[in-house]
Write a protein that holds these residues in place. Structure first.
Motif, PDB file in Angstrom:
ATOM      1  N   ASP A  84      -9.237   1.952   2.307  1.00  0.00           N
ATOM      2  CA  ASP A  84      -9.471   1.288   3.620  1.00  0.00           C
ATOM      3  C   ASP A  84      -8.406   0.123   3.356  1.00  0.00           C
ATOM      4  O   ASP A  84      -7.292   0.096   2.680  1.00  0.00           O
ATOM      5  N   TYR A  85      -8.473  -1.041   3.849  1.00  0.00           N
ATOM      6  CA  TYR A  85      -7.434  -2.157   4.154  1.00  0.00           C
ATOM      7  C   TYR A  85      -7.667  -2.958   2.979  1.00  0.00           C
ATOM      8  O   TYR A  85      -7.992  -4.419   2.950  1.00  0.00           O
ATOM      9  N   THR A  86      -8.299  -2.815   1.892  1.00  0.00           N
ATOM     10  CA  THR A  86      -8.816  -3.546   0.762  1.00  0.00           C
ATOM     11  C   THR A  86      -7.569  -4.040  -0.100  1.00  0.00           C
ATOM     12  O   THR A  86      -6.673  -3.526   0.038  1.00  0.00           O
ATOM     13  N   PHE A  87      -7.901  -5.251  -0.966  1.00  0.00           N
ATOM     14  CA  PHE A  87      -7.037  -5.455  -1.901  1.00  0.00           C
ATOM     15  C   PHE A  87      -6.485  -4.232  -2.738  1.00  0.00           C
ATOM     16  O   PHE A  87      -5.387  -4.096  -3.147  1.00  0.00           O
ATOM     17  N   GLU A  88      -7.632  -3.605  -3.174  1.00  0.00           N
ATOM     18  CA  GLU A  88      -7.158  -2.195  -3.999  1.00  0.00           C
ATOM     19  C   GLU A  88      -6.285  -0.988  -3.403  1.00  0.00           C
ATOM     20  O   GLU A  88      -5.327  -0.794  -3.898  1.00  0.00           O
ATOM     21  N   ALA A  89      -6.248  -1.242  -2.092  1.00  0.00           N
ATOM     22  CA  ALA A  89      -5.581  -0.351  -1.442  1.00  0.00           C
ATOM     23  C   ALA A  89      -4.079  -0.783  -1.503  1.00  0.00           C
ATOM     24  O   ALA A  89      -3.109   0.052  -1.956  1.00  0.00           O
ATOM     25  N   PHE A  90      -3.776  -2.068  -1.154  1.00  0.00           N
ATOM     26  CA  PHE A  90      -2.454  -2.688  -1.311  1.00  0.00           C
ATOM     27  C   PHE A  90      -1.896  -2.601  -2.643  1.00  0.00           C
ATOM     28  O   PHE A  90      -0.723  -2.329  -3.011  1.00  0.00           O
ATOM     29  N   TYR A  91      -2.729  -2.860  -3.731  1.00  0.00           N
ATOM     30  CA  TYR A  91      -2.401  -3.091  -5.122  1.00  0.00           C
ATOM     31  C   TYR A  91      -1.952  -1.595  -5.384  1.00  0.00           C
ATOM     32  O   TYR A  91      -0.858  -1.498  -6.213  1.00  0.00           O
ATOM     33  N   HIS A  92      -2.643  -0.686  -5.218  1.00  0.00           N
ATOM     34  CA  HIS A  92      -2.294   0.959  -5.544  1.00  0.00           C
ATOM     35  C   HIS A  92      -1.128   1.428  -4.712  1.00  0.00           C
ATOM     36  O   HIS A  92      -0.251   2.108  -5.480  1.00  0.00           O
ATOM     37  N   VAL A  93      -0.881   0.981  -3.549  1.00  0.00           N
ATOM     38  CA  VAL A  93       0.387   1.169  -2.929  1.00  0.00           C
ATOM     39  C   VAL A  93       1.462   0.610  -3.578  1.00  0.00           C
ATOM     40  O   VAL A  93       2.733   1.304  -3.701  1.00  0.00           O
ATOM     41  N   ALA A  94       1.509  -0.524  -4.215  1.00  0.00           N
ATOM     42  CA  ALA A  94       2.571  -1.468  -4.904  1.00  0.00           C
ATOM     43  C   ALA A  94       2.698  -0.749  -5.952  1.00  0.00           C
ATOM     44  O   ALA A  94       3.982  -0.563  -6.482  1.00  0.00           O
ATOM     45  N   LEU A  95       1.646  -0.153  -6.775  1.00  0.00           N
ATOM     46  CA  LEU A  95       1.921   0.353  -7.906  1.00  0.00           C
ATOM     47  C   LEU A  95       2.812   2.052  -7.816  1.00  0.00           C
ATOM     48  O   LEU A  95       3.657   2.255  -8.507  1.00  0.00           O
ATOM     49  N   PHE A  96       2.583   2.528  -6.623  1.00  0.00           N
ATOM     50  CA  PHE A  96       3.434   3.705  -6.314  1.00  0.00           C
ATOM     51  C   PHE A  96       4.527   3.587  -6.090  1.00  0.00           C
ATOM     52  O   PHE A  96       5.739   4.239  -6.559  1.00  0.00           O
ATOM     53  N   TYR A  97       4.958   2.378  -5.203  1.00  0.00           N
ATOM     54  CA  TYR A  97       6.491   1.991  -5.089  1.00  0.00           C
ATOM     55  C   TYR A  97       6.965   1.372  -6.290  1.00  0.00           C
ATOM     56  O   TYR A  97       8.280   1.809  -6.534  1.00  0.00           O
ATOM     57  N   SER A  98       6.461   0.852  -7.131  1.00  0.00           N
ATOM     58  CA  SER A  98       6.840   0.300  -8.478  1.00  0.00           C
ATOM     59  C   SER A  98       7.349   1.437  -9.308  1.00  0.00           C
ATOM     60  O   SER A  98       7.938   1.007 -10.266  1.00  0.00           O
ATOM     61  N   ARG A  99       6.937   2.708  -9.286  1.00  0.00           N
ATOM     62  CA  ARG A  99       7.280   3.658 -10.020  1.00  0.00           C
ATOM     63  C   ARG A  99       8.593   4.275  -9.731  1.00  0.00           C
ATOM     64  O   ARG A  99       9.198   5.143 -10.502  1.00  0.00           O
ATOM     65  N   ILE A 100       9.123   4.030  -8.384  1.00  0.00           N
ATOM     66  CA  ILE A 100      10.384   4.291  -7.955  1.00  0.00           C
ATOM     67  C   ILE A 100      11.467   3.716  -8.630  1.00  0.00           C
ATOM     68  O   ILE A 100      11.442   2.520  -9.028  1.00  0.00           O
ATOM     69  N   ASP A 101      12.645   4.425  -9.271  1.00  0.00           N
ATOM     70  CA  ASP A 101      13.518   3.765 -10.159  1.00  0.00           C
ATOM     71  C   ASP A 101      14.386   2.633  -9.138  1.00  0.00           C
ATOM     72  O   ASP A 101      14.429   2.747  -7.835  1.00  0.00           O
ATOM     73  N   GLU A 102      14.458   1.286  -9.629  1.00  0.00           N
ATOM     74  CA  GLU A 102      14.823   0.421  -8.905  1.00  0.00           C
ATOM     75  C   GLU A 102      16.336   0.595  -8.102  1.00  0.00           C
ATOM     76  O   GLU A 102      16.358  -0.122  -7.079  1.00  0.00           O
ATOM     77  N   LYS A 103      17.101   1.158  -8.523  1.00  0.00           N
ATOM     78  CA  LYS A 103      18.570   1.366  -7.886  1.00  0.00           C
ATOM     79  C   LYS A 103      18.104   2.325  -6.528  1.00  0.00           C
ATOM     80  O   LYS A 103      18.554   1.979  -5.356  1.00  0.00           O
ATOM     81  N   ARG A 104      17.178   3.437  -6.797  1.00  0.00           N
ATOM     82  CA  ARG A 104      16.829   4.335  -5.532  1.00  0.00           C
ATOM     83  C   ARG A 104      16.076   3.393  -4.588  1.00  0.00           C
ATOM     84  O   ARG A 104      15.813   3.615  -3.310  1.00  0.00           O
ATOM     85  N   TYR A 105      15.198   2.558  -5.131  1.00  0.00           N
ATOM     86  CA  TYR A 105      14.330   1.593  -4.410  1.00  0.00           C
ATOM     87  C   TYR A 105      15.286   0.829  -3.310  1.00  0.00           C
ATOM     88  O   TYR A 105      14.749   0.782  -2.093  1.00  0.00           O
ATOM     89  N   LYS A 106      16.370   0.200  -4.062  1.00  0.00           N
ATOM     90  CA  LYS A 106      17.033  -0.833  -3.280  1.00  0.00           C
ATOM     91  C   LYS A 106      17.797  -0.080  -2.175  1.00  0.00           C
ATOM     92  O   LYS A 106      18.043  -0.687  -1.108  1.00  0.00           O
ATOM     93  N   GLU A 107      18.209   1.103  -2.597  1.00  0.00           N
ATOM     94  CA  GLU A 107      19.324   1.788  -1.786  1.00  0.00           C
ATOM     95  C   GLU A 107      18.311   2.245  -0.303  1.00  0.00           C
ATOM     96  O   GLU A 107      18.847   2.242   0.807  1.00  0.00           O
ATOM     97  N   ALA A 108      17.011   2.770  -0.719  1.00  0.00           N
ATOM     98  CA  ALA A 108      16.046   2.985   0.553  1.00  0.00           C
ATOM     99  C   ALA A 108      15.813   1.851   1.438  1.00  0.00           C
ATOM    100  O   ALA A 108      15.531   1.925   2.460  1.00  0.00           O
ATOM    101  N   CYS A 109      15.624   0.822   0.739  1.00  0.00           N
ATOM    102  CA  CYS A 109      15.444  -0.658   1.321  1.00  0.00           C
ATOM    103  C   CYS A 109      16.598  -1.028   2.517  1.00  0.00           C
ATOM    104  O   CYS A 109      16.432  -1.168   3.459  1.00  0.00           O
ATOM    105  N   ILE A 110      17.745  -0.678   1.960  1.00  0.00           N
ATOM    106  CA  ILE A 110      19.064  -0.901   2.599  1.00  0.00           C
ATOM    107  C   ILE A 110      19.096   0.105   4.100  1.00  0.00           C
ATOM    108  O   ILE A 110      19.283  -0.333   5.123  1.00  0.00           O
ATOM    109  N   ALA A 111      18.725   1.475   3.553  1.00  0.00           N
ATOM    110  CA  ALA A 111      18.874   2.354   4.468  1.00  0.00           C
ATOM    111  C   ALA A 111      17.782   2.312   5.726  1.00  0.00           C
ATOM    112  O   ALA A 111      17.989   2.200   6.856  1.00  0.00           O
TER     113      ALA A 111
END
Length: 250
Positions: free
Chosen positions: A64-91
């Protein structure tokens, strides 16, 4: 591993830093996705990386919308390569535009208020949106990419920020569109629900719990039994508070 209490402490430290830097009496907290813009910028992030959104959906379905949800979503994003992550943020930032009425509003009140853009979405993408619209005077509160970002913004964090500002003697205006924003809208002095493309279906059943809540619509859609206002009237209200505050201090 980040726990909820440590997350709260880091969020509070962030807002304390903003408070320490400002002598303004009026604070605006504005959500990003589907509030400042008409859609969810995250979809452009996923499109750029050719990722499926199903993993994120499954996390929220589980937690649901608990801390655990947002924390696990952050872990998902954090597994993405930093260069690709930055490029996707710009796009993703290039793919969206802030409502023109909101831009006019922000520029009309920026000298009289402290402006905070708060997001439970992708903070780096929203920093790019701020830069693209020449809004460098706005503070950004958000996080979902470890270790560069130190906390996540869940439903509770948004409420804590609004309440902390209020306890500091600030007049707080909040703008949001979903149930994630409920605590923030409830704790602010003046709260505005931005009618979104999904007609705010998750928060509307609870909207009666916020007696001072009003709606703002940038389309012909609106909700019954919820007072309708606009950003011109909000601007006038802010100017009134500012003048009263200035007169008291003179």
């Amino acid at each position: 591993m980040l726990n909820e209490q440590e997350n709260i402490s880091r969020v509070e430290a962030c807002i304390n830093e903003i408070l320490a830097q400002s002598d303004k009496s009026i604070f605006l907290i504005i959500d990003g996705d589907r509030t400042l813009i008409s859609t969810d910028s995250t979809k452009y992030f996923f499109k750029h990386l050719e990722l499926e959104f199903i993993e994120i959906k499954s996390i929220f379905q589980k937690y649901d919308y608990t801390f655990e949800a947002f924390y696990h979503v952050a872990l998902f994003y954090s597994r993405i390569d930093e260069k690709r992550y930055k490029e996707a943020c710009i796009a993703s930032a290039k793919a969206v535009n802030i409502y023109s009425d909101f831009l006019k509003f922000i520029k009309a009140v920026k000298d009289k208020t402290e402006l905070i853009l708060i997001t439970s979405g992708i903070a780096q993408s929203w920093q790019n949106v701020i830069d693209n619209h020449s809004l460098d005077f706005m503070h950004l509160i958000g996080g979902n990419y470890f270790p560069k970002e130190k906390f996540v913004v869940d439903k509770n964090a948004k409420g804590i920020i609004a309440n902390k500002l209020k306890l500091a003697g600030k007049k707080v205006f909040a703008f949001g569109d979903t149930l994630i924003d409920f605590d923030m809208l409830q704790n602010a002095h003046h709260s505005y629900l931005i009618v979104n493309e999904k007609m705010n279906k998750d928060i509307i059943p609870h909207s009666h719990e916020i007696a001072h809540l009003k709606q703002i619509s940038f389309s012909s859609d609106s909700h019954q039994n919820l007072p309708l206002t606009d950003l011109i009237k909000v601007t006038s209200l802010i100017h009134k508070y500012y003048e009263n505050s200035t007169n008291k201090n003179s």
